[in-house]
Design an enzyme around this catalytic site. Structure first.
Site, PDB file in Angstrom:
ATOM      1  CB  ALA A   1      -0.958   0.004   1.247  1.00  0.00           C
TER       2      ALA A   1
ATOM      3  CG  ASN B   1       1.675  -6.234   6.688  1.00  0.00           C
ATOM      4  OD1 ASN B   1       3.192  -7.107   7.493  1.00  0.00           O
ATOM      5  ND2 ASN B   1       0.554  -6.412   7.030  1.00  0.00           N
TER       6      ASN B   1
ATOM      7  CG  HIS C   1       0.125   4.825   4.233  1.00  0.00           C
ATOM      8  ND1 HIS C   1       0.071   4.060   6.088  1.00  0.00           N
ATOM      9  CD2 HIS C   1      -0.326   3.996   3.554  1.00  0.00           C
ATOM     10  CE1 HIS C   1      -0.816   2.864   5.788  1.00  0.00           C
ATOM     11  NE2 HIS C   1      -0.447   2.868   4.377  1.00  0.00           N
TER      12      HIS C   1
END
Length: 265
Positions: free
Chosen positions: A118, A186, A216
Protein backbone atom coordinates in the site's frame (compact mmCIF):
# COMPACT_ATOMS: atom_id res chain seq x y z
CA UNK A 1 5.99 -19.70 -13.72
CA UNK A 2 3.58 -21.47 -11.40
CA UNK A 3 2.03 -19.56 -8.48
CA UNK A 4 0.47 -20.82 -5.24
CA UNK A 5 -1.46 -18.47 -2.94
CA UNK A 6 -1.81 -19.03 0.81
CA UNK A 7 -5.04 -17.40 1.90
CA UNK A 8 -8.18 -16.39 0.03
CA UNK A 9 -9.17 -13.32 2.02
CA UNK A 10 -9.16 -9.71 0.86
CA UNK A 11 -5.65 -9.96 -0.62
CA UNK A 12 -5.32 -13.60 -1.67
CA UNK A 13 -8.71 -13.98 -3.32
CA UNK A 14 -8.33 -10.86 -5.45
CA UNK A 15 -4.83 -11.93 -6.49
CA UNK A 16 -6.01 -15.46 -7.31
CA UNK A 17 -8.94 -14.09 -9.30
CA UNK A 18 -6.67 -11.94 -11.45
CA UNK A 19 -4.21 -14.77 -12.00
CA UNK A 20 -7.08 -17.04 -13.03
CA UNK A 21 -8.20 -14.43 -15.56
CA UNK A 22 -4.95 -15.04 -17.41
CA UNK A 23 -1.57 -13.38 -17.42
CA UNK A 24 1.29 -14.29 -19.70
CA UNK A 25 3.98 -16.25 -17.93
CA UNK A 26 2.07 -16.81 -14.66
CA UNK A 27 -0.21 -19.78 -13.84
CA UNK A 28 -2.18 -20.27 -10.64
CA UNK A 29 -1.79 -23.90 -9.56
CA UNK A 30 -2.88 -24.05 -5.91
CA UNK A 31 -4.37 -22.15 -3.00
CA UNK A 32 -4.70 -22.82 0.70
CA UNK A 33 -7.31 -21.60 3.17
CA UNK A 34 -8.37 -22.08 6.78
CA UNK A 35 -12.06 -22.51 5.86
CA UNK A 36 -12.24 -25.05 3.05
CA UNK A 37 -15.99 -24.71 2.40
CA UNK A 38 -15.80 -20.93 2.22
CA UNK A 39 -12.78 -21.11 -0.08
CA UNK A 40 -14.47 -23.58 -2.43
CA UNK A 41 -17.46 -21.26 -2.70
CA UNK A 42 -15.21 -18.27 -3.45
CA UNK A 43 -13.29 -20.19 -6.13
CA UNK A 44 -16.35 -21.73 -7.79
CA UNK A 45 -16.65 -19.03 -10.42
CA UNK A 46 -13.02 -19.26 -11.55
CA UNK A 47 -12.25 -20.20 -15.12
CA UNK A 48 -9.94 -22.94 -13.81
CA UNK A 49 -10.53 -23.35 -10.05
CA UNK A 50 -7.18 -24.24 -8.42
CA UNK A 51 -6.99 -27.17 -6.00
CA UNK A 52 -6.98 -26.49 -2.27
CA UNK A 53 -3.72 -27.78 -0.82
CA UNK A 54 -2.10 -27.89 2.65
CA UNK A 55 0.20 -24.97 3.38
CA UNK A 56 3.39 -27.01 3.14
CA UNK A 57 2.37 -28.37 -0.27
CA UNK A 58 2.28 -24.87 -1.77
CA UNK A 59 6.07 -25.03 -1.94
CA UNK A 60 5.72 -27.24 -5.01
CA UNK A 61 5.01 -24.06 -7.03
CA UNK A 62 7.73 -21.75 -8.36
CA UNK A 63 6.28 -18.78 -6.47
CA UNK A 64 4.53 -18.91 -3.09
CA UNK A 65 2.48 -15.89 -2.03
CA UNK A 66 1.61 -15.54 1.67
CA UNK A 67 -1.65 -13.65 2.30
CA UNK A 68 -2.80 -15.08 5.64
CA UNK A 69 -2.97 -13.84 9.24
CA UNK A 70 0.53 -13.30 10.61
CA UNK A 71 0.14 -16.29 12.95
CA UNK A 72 0.33 -18.61 9.92
CA UNK A 73 3.44 -16.95 8.48
CA UNK A 74 5.96 -19.63 9.45
CA UNK A 75 3.82 -22.47 8.09
CA UNK A 76 3.88 -20.81 4.67
CA UNK A 77 7.33 -19.26 4.65
CA UNK A 78 9.52 -22.06 5.97
CA UNK A 79 8.59 -24.78 3.41
CA UNK A 80 8.81 -22.28 0.54
CA UNK A 81 12.25 -21.05 1.56
CA UNK A 82 13.54 -24.56 2.30
CA UNK A 83 12.48 -25.64 -1.20
CA UNK A 84 14.34 -22.71 -2.79
CA UNK A 85 11.22 -21.01 -4.11
CA UNK A 86 10.38 -17.35 -4.63
CA UNK A 87 8.51 -16.34 -1.49
CA UNK A 88 6.28 -13.25 -1.60
CA UNK A 89 4.95 -12.20 1.83
CA UNK A 90 2.00 -9.89 2.37
CA UNK A 91 2.67 -10.03 6.14
CA UNK A 92 5.92 -8.14 5.69
CA UNK A 93 6.12 -7.19 9.36
CA UNK A 94 6.75 -10.83 10.23
CA UNK A 95 10.08 -10.68 8.40
CA UNK A 96 11.50 -8.15 10.85
CA UNK A 97 11.37 -10.68 13.68
CA UNK A 98 12.77 -13.52 11.53
CA UNK A 99 16.27 -12.65 10.30
CA UNK A 100 16.96 -16.39 10.23
CA UNK A 101 14.53 -16.76 7.33
CA UNK A 102 16.74 -14.56 5.17
CA UNK A 103 19.78 -16.64 6.12
CA UNK A 104 17.85 -19.82 5.26
CA UNK A 105 16.94 -18.38 1.87
CA UNK A 106 20.57 -17.61 1.20
CA UNK A 107 21.47 -21.21 1.97
CA UNK A 108 18.69 -22.80 -0.12
CA UNK A 109 18.83 -20.41 -3.06
CA UNK A 110 15.33 -19.09 -2.36
CA UNK A 111 14.38 -15.47 -2.98
CA UNK A 112 12.18 -13.32 -0.74
CA UNK A 113 10.34 -10.70 -2.77
CA UNK A 114 8.73 -7.94 -0.68
CA UNK A 115 6.00 -6.14 -2.65
CA UNK A 116 5.49 -2.40 -2.31
CA UNK A 117 1.99 -3.07 -1.01
CA UNK A 118 0.00 0.00 0.00
CA UNK A 119 3.06 2.28 -0.09
CA UNK A 120 4.72 4.26 -2.84
CA UNK A 121 8.21 5.40 -3.69
CA UNK A 122 10.24 2.46 -2.37
CA UNK A 123 12.48 2.75 -5.45
CA UNK A 124 13.46 6.25 -4.30
CA UNK A 125 14.00 5.08 -0.71
CA UNK A 126 16.20 2.19 -1.87
CA UNK A 127 18.22 4.52 -4.09
CA UNK A 128 18.72 7.08 -1.29
CA UNK A 129 19.82 4.29 1.09
CA UNK A 130 22.77 3.53 -1.18
CA UNK A 131 24.27 6.69 0.37
CA UNK A 132 24.07 8.38 3.78
CA UNK A 133 20.52 8.81 5.14
CA UNK A 134 19.75 11.05 8.09
CA UNK A 135 16.16 9.96 8.72
CA UNK A 136 13.16 8.06 7.36
CA UNK A 137 9.74 8.57 8.91
CA UNK A 138 6.30 7.17 8.19
CA UNK A 139 3.02 8.71 9.31
CA UNK A 140 0.02 6.40 8.90
CA UNK A 141 -3.57 7.58 9.33
CA UNK A 142 -6.45 5.11 9.23
CA UNK A 143 -10.13 5.12 10.10
CA UNK A 144 -10.55 3.52 13.55
CA UNK A 145 -12.07 0.36 12.00
CA UNK A 146 -8.79 -0.19 10.14
CA UNK A 147 -6.89 -0.45 13.43
CA UNK A 148 -9.37 -2.49 15.44
CA UNK A 149 -8.00 -5.57 17.19
CA UNK A 150 -4.34 -4.53 17.15
CA UNK A 151 -2.34 -6.09 20.03
CA UNK A 152 -0.87 -2.68 20.95
CA UNK A 153 -4.36 -1.28 21.60
CA UNK A 154 -5.28 -4.20 23.85
CA UNK A 155 -2.00 -4.08 25.77
CA UNK A 156 -2.34 -0.35 26.47
CA UNK A 157 -6.09 -0.27 27.05
CA UNK A 158 -6.70 2.08 24.12
CA UNK A 159 -10.30 2.25 22.91
CA UNK A 160 -11.17 3.78 19.56
CA UNK A 161 -14.96 3.61 19.83
CA UNK A 162 -16.55 7.05 19.80
CA UNK A 163 -13.37 8.81 18.73
CA UNK A 164 -14.29 12.26 17.37
CA UNK A 165 -10.95 13.75 16.30
CA UNK A 166 -7.70 12.44 14.78
CA UNK A 167 -5.63 10.92 17.59
CA UNK A 168 -2.05 9.70 17.62
CA UNK A 169 -2.08 6.25 19.17
CA UNK A 170 1.52 5.16 18.55
CA UNK A 171 4.98 6.62 18.09
CA UNK A 172 8.09 4.46 17.87
CA UNK A 173 10.28 2.60 15.44
CA UNK A 174 9.19 0.22 12.68
CA UNK A 175 10.06 -2.90 14.66
CA UNK A 176 7.81 -1.81 17.52
CA UNK A 177 5.06 -0.84 15.07
CA UNK A 178 5.18 -4.24 13.37
CA UNK A 179 4.88 -6.01 16.73
CA UNK A 180 2.01 -3.88 17.94
CA UNK A 181 0.05 -3.68 14.70
CA UNK A 182 0.86 -6.87 12.74
CA UNK A 183 -2.24 -6.66 10.52
CA UNK A 184 -2.19 -2.91 10.01
CA UNK A 185 1.23 -1.47 9.19
CA UNK A 186 3.11 -3.90 6.96
CA UNK A 187 3.94 -0.69 5.10
CA UNK A 188 6.29 0.24 7.98
CA UNK A 189 8.18 -3.02 7.60
CA UNK A 190 8.48 -2.65 3.83
CA UNK A 191 9.79 0.90 4.25
CA UNK A 192 12.32 -0.23 6.87
CA UNK A 193 13.60 -3.08 4.69
CA UNK A 194 13.94 -0.77 1.69
CA UNK A 195 15.77 1.91 3.63
CA UNK A 196 17.73 2.21 6.85
CA UNK A 197 16.37 -0.67 8.92
CA UNK A 198 13.59 -1.13 11.48
CA UNK A 199 15.37 0.46 14.45
CA UNK A 200 16.08 3.78 12.67
CA UNK A 201 12.80 4.03 10.73
CA UNK A 202 10.37 6.09 12.83
CA UNK A 203 6.61 5.53 12.70
CA UNK A 204 3.54 7.43 13.87
CA UNK A 205 0.08 5.84 13.72
CA UNK A 206 -3.08 7.94 13.91
CA UNK A 207 -6.69 6.84 14.27
CA UNK A 208 -8.67 9.32 12.20
CA UNK A 209 -12.48 9.16 12.34
CA UNK A 210 -12.70 12.00 9.79
CA UNK A 211 -11.01 9.90 7.07
CA UNK A 212 -12.35 7.16 4.82
CA UNK A 213 -8.92 6.24 3.41
CA UNK A 214 -5.68 4.71 4.64
CA UNK A 215 -3.14 7.52 4.31
CA UNK A 216 0.63 6.95 4.44
CA UNK A 217 3.18 9.78 4.31
CA UNK A 218 6.89 9.04 3.91
CA UNK A 219 9.55 11.67 4.67
CA UNK A 220 13.21 11.07 3.85
CA UNK A 221 16.25 13.20 4.62
CA UNK A 222 19.30 11.88 2.76
CA UNK A 223 22.55 13.14 1.29
CA UNK A 224 21.29 12.49 -2.25
CA UNK A 225 17.78 13.91 -1.85
CA UNK A 226 15.10 15.20 0.46
CA UNK A 227 11.58 14.05 -0.37
CA UNK A 228 8.13 13.38 0.99
CA UNK A 229 5.32 11.33 -0.52
CA UNK A 230 1.70 10.74 0.45
CA UNK A 231 -0.68 8.05 -0.75
CA UNK A 232 -4.37 7.73 0.12
CA UNK A 233 -5.44 4.12 -0.32
CA UNK A 234 -9.02 2.92 -0.46
CA UNK A 235 -9.66 0.29 2.24
CA UNK A 236 -10.76 -3.13 1.08
CA UNK A 237 -14.49 -3.74 1.46
CA UNK A 238 -13.70 -7.26 2.70
CA UNK A 239 -11.12 -6.16 5.29
CA UNK A 240 -10.67 -2.47 6.24
CA UNK A 241 -7.25 -3.25 7.74
CA UNK A 242 -5.83 -3.62 4.23
CA UNK A 243 -6.17 -1.60 1.05
CA UNK A 244 -7.38 -2.38 -2.44
CA UNK A 245 -3.94 -1.53 -3.81
CA UNK A 246 -2.15 -4.35 -1.95
CA UNK A 247 -3.18 -7.34 -4.14
CA UNK A 248 -2.54 -5.23 -7.24
CA UNK A 249 0.95 -4.46 -5.97
CA UNK A 250 1.65 -8.17 -5.49
CA UNK A 251 0.39 -8.91 -8.99
CA UNK A 252 2.64 -6.18 -10.41
CA UNK A 253 5.62 -7.68 -8.56
CA UNK A 254 4.85 -11.13 -9.99
CA UNK A 255 4.53 -9.72 -13.49
CA UNK A 256 7.95 -8.13 -13.08
CA UNK A 257 9.42 -11.62 -12.66
CA UNK A 258 8.32 -12.71 -16.14
CA UNK A 259 8.08 -9.41 -18.05
CA UNK A 260 10.20 -8.66 -21.09
CA UNK A 261 10.26 -5.00 -20.05
CA UNK A 262 10.42 -4.15 -16.35
CA UNK A 263 10.13 -0.51 -15.25
CA UNK A 264 11.68 0.57 -11.94
CA UNK A 265 14.60 -0.71 -9.93
Amino acid sequence: MTVAVAGVGAIGLELARRLDAGDGGLRLVAVSARDRAKAEAALAGFRAPPPLRPLAALAEADIVVEAMPAAAFDAVAEPAVAAGRIFVPASVGALLARPGLIQAARASGARILVPTGALLGLDAVRAAAEGPVESVTLETRKPPAGLAGAPYLREHGIRLEGLEAPTRIFAGNALEAARGFPANVNVAAALALAGIGPERTQVEIWADPTSTRNTHTIRVEAEAARFSMTIEGVPSAANPRTGRLTPLSILAALRGLVATLKVGS
